[in-house]
Design an enzyme around this catalytic site. Structure first.
Site, PDB file in Angstrom:
ATOM      1  CG  HIS A 158      -1.890  -1.106   1.266  1.00  0.00           C
ATOM      2  ND1 HIS A 158      -3.032  -1.122   0.496  1.00  0.00           N
ATOM      3  CD2 HIS A 158      -1.892  -2.271   1.969  1.00  0.00           C
ATOM      4  CE1 HIS A 158      -3.717  -2.233   0.731  1.00  0.00           C
ATOM      5  NE2 HIS A 158      -3.046  -2.943   1.609  1.00  0.00           N
ATOM      6  CB  CYS A 199      -2.476   3.830  -3.408  1.00  0.00           C
ATOM      7  SG  CYS A 199      -3.687   2.503  -3.559  1.00  0.00           S
TER       8      CYS A 199
END
Length: 456
Positions: A158, A199
């Site tokens: 992430h 991300c």
């Protein structure tokens, strides 16, 4: 224009063609790379838990890509939490797959750093070749590359603006780029390629990574948007891969990397990853180099077996974008799917619904907390604007200070990386000149009880 057209033509052929049969081996001979040096790789899965299955599956697949193309396993250093193969939720112990009905990509993977050794500081020490700092930790292996060697780094997890996550901590863009600068200044590579899945991954290099240090980086997303998960498995109840990662690896599985260049692979992956904006950064002066110079080596068989299904038969490739989903929604999506699948088991369905409510409540509480912090710094009238604005910055120093303070005082952003989306509010406030000291003070004030920090 010519190389773009060539890359597009390759992409069309890859989409239309079935996987090459295992018997079509591609033997490689000659030096390990064009500079006559060795190839080194550092592979990192920065997450843990079954819900994040795809990250470790991606890294295991990346390991198999390197090995199948002749990479020396002694020159691959792997970080992965290693909580999947024997996980209670895994019906096939010892097996990890990266595509539906895919082969076991876990088999043979040499794991250097697992469990609590998967940390930002250990990663930085490894790529900087700091053997003393890694003594007594995991395998203790570090990069021992020199000025004639090529280095490949693949990170999967992430992320958020100016930050990527580890199981219980975060790594900021400035620290990563300082480490890369150290490698450059200490002649630790001839050329370095960095593939980053996260991300807002573009924010780790945009306006930071120099264009003259022989570092070529591509990212799953730009500086302001999410990357996407793919390949949901209804038996395993989790997503098996990430779109960008699956695309570059399945391309590597099915291509002659002696002929395909870095730029061609980037172009193909960018075209096929239509869920996010794949970007390139850094030094593009060597993007005409063959991919094999970074992902391969001597004695490669390149049998392309990793696109075959577990039953050994060939299958047409299923597009990873067919069921792609925003990475930050994976946890919720999996729960909704499991609830739907449990329609005939009321007890299980009720338990799952209660778990979903808890997840949604934590997310709502977290968003509200960010809103209160924004209100303290910029005023109540500006909360919604700052919470919804998405932009990039030429310098993330202000954001890094705020994000680190939030991680330390409020919520473990490594373990709850979905919350990184809301750090875009820090980006928005910093872009308008907010003093980072004021943001940190508001964070510490609102999080003084630290009740949310308890969720790991």
């Amino acid at each position: 224009m010519a190389r773009t057209a060539a890359a597009a033509a390759v992409a069309v052929l890859l989409v239309a063609a079935c996987v090459v049969a295992p018997s079509m081996a591609l033997p490689f001979t000659g030096s390990t790379n064009a500079a006559g040096g060795k190839n080194w790789a550092v592979l990192v899965a920065g997450s843990n838990t079954w819900g994040n299955y795809r990250h470790q599956a991606d890294v295991c697949h990346a390991y198999q890509v390197l090995i199948s193309h002749g990479f020396d396993p002694d020159n691959i250093i792997t970080f992965m939490y290693d909580d999947l193969a024997q996980n209670i939720q895994n019906p096939n112990k010892g097996v990890i797959i990266n595509r539906p009905n895919g082969p076991n990509v876990y088999q043979g993977v040499r794991k250097d750093y697992t469990k609590n050794d998967v940390t930002p500081q250990n990663f930085l020490n490894v790529i900087k070749g700091n053997k003393a700092a890694m003594s007594g930790i995991g395998s203790g292996r570090v990069l021992e590359s020199g000025p004639n060697d090529n280095v490949f780094i693949n990170f999967v997890d992430h992320g958020g603006p100016g930050i990527i996550a580890f199981p219980s901590d975060v790594l900021q863009a400035s620290d990563l780029n300082n480490a890369l600068s150290y490698m450059n200044q200490n002649n630790m590579y001839a050329q370095l390629v960095f593939y980053l899945e996260a991300c807002e991954s573009g924010s780790m290099f945009q306006n930071i990574l120099p264009t003259n240090t022989k570092i070529f980086a591509t990212t799953a997303a730009d500086a302001t948007h999410s990357s996407y998960a793919c390949y949901y498995d209804s038996t395993l109840h989790t997503y098996l891969g990430d779109v960008y990662s699956v695309n570059w690896m399945e391309n590597s599985d099915s291509s002659d990397l002696r002929q395909e260049t870095l730029y061609q692979q980037y172009t193909i992956v960018k075209q096929e990853t239509n869920t996010s904006t794949v970007c390139q950064f850094g030094d593009t002066s060597f993007d005409s180099s063959p991919v094999i110079d970074f992902l391969g080596g001597n004695n490669s068989t390149a049998t392309l077996t990793h696109l075959h299904s577990a039953d050994g038969h060939m299958h047409f490739r299923r597009r990873p974008t067919a069921d792609a989903i925003d990475s930050r929604m994976v946890e919720i999506d999996i729960m909704l799917k499991r609830i739907a699948e449990a329609r005939d088991d009321q007890e299980t369905r009720t338990a799952l619904q209660q778990e979903l409510v808890s997840m949604l409540q934590l997310r709502a509480d977290t968003r509200a907390r960010f809103g209160r912090i924004v209100s303290r710094v910029a005023g109540e009238d500006s909360v919604e604007r700052h919470m919804t604005t998405r932009l990039s910055l030429p310098d993330y120093t202000c954001v890094e200070k705020a994000t680190r303070a939030f991680h330390d005082a409020c919520l473990n952003l490594g373990a709850n990386a979905w919350a990184l989306e809301h750090t875009m509010a820090f980006v928005s406030m910093c872009s308008e000149g907010a003093d980072p000291a004021d943001i940190v003070a508001a964070i510490n004030d609102d999080c003084s009880v630290k009740t949310m920090k308890l969720k790991l």
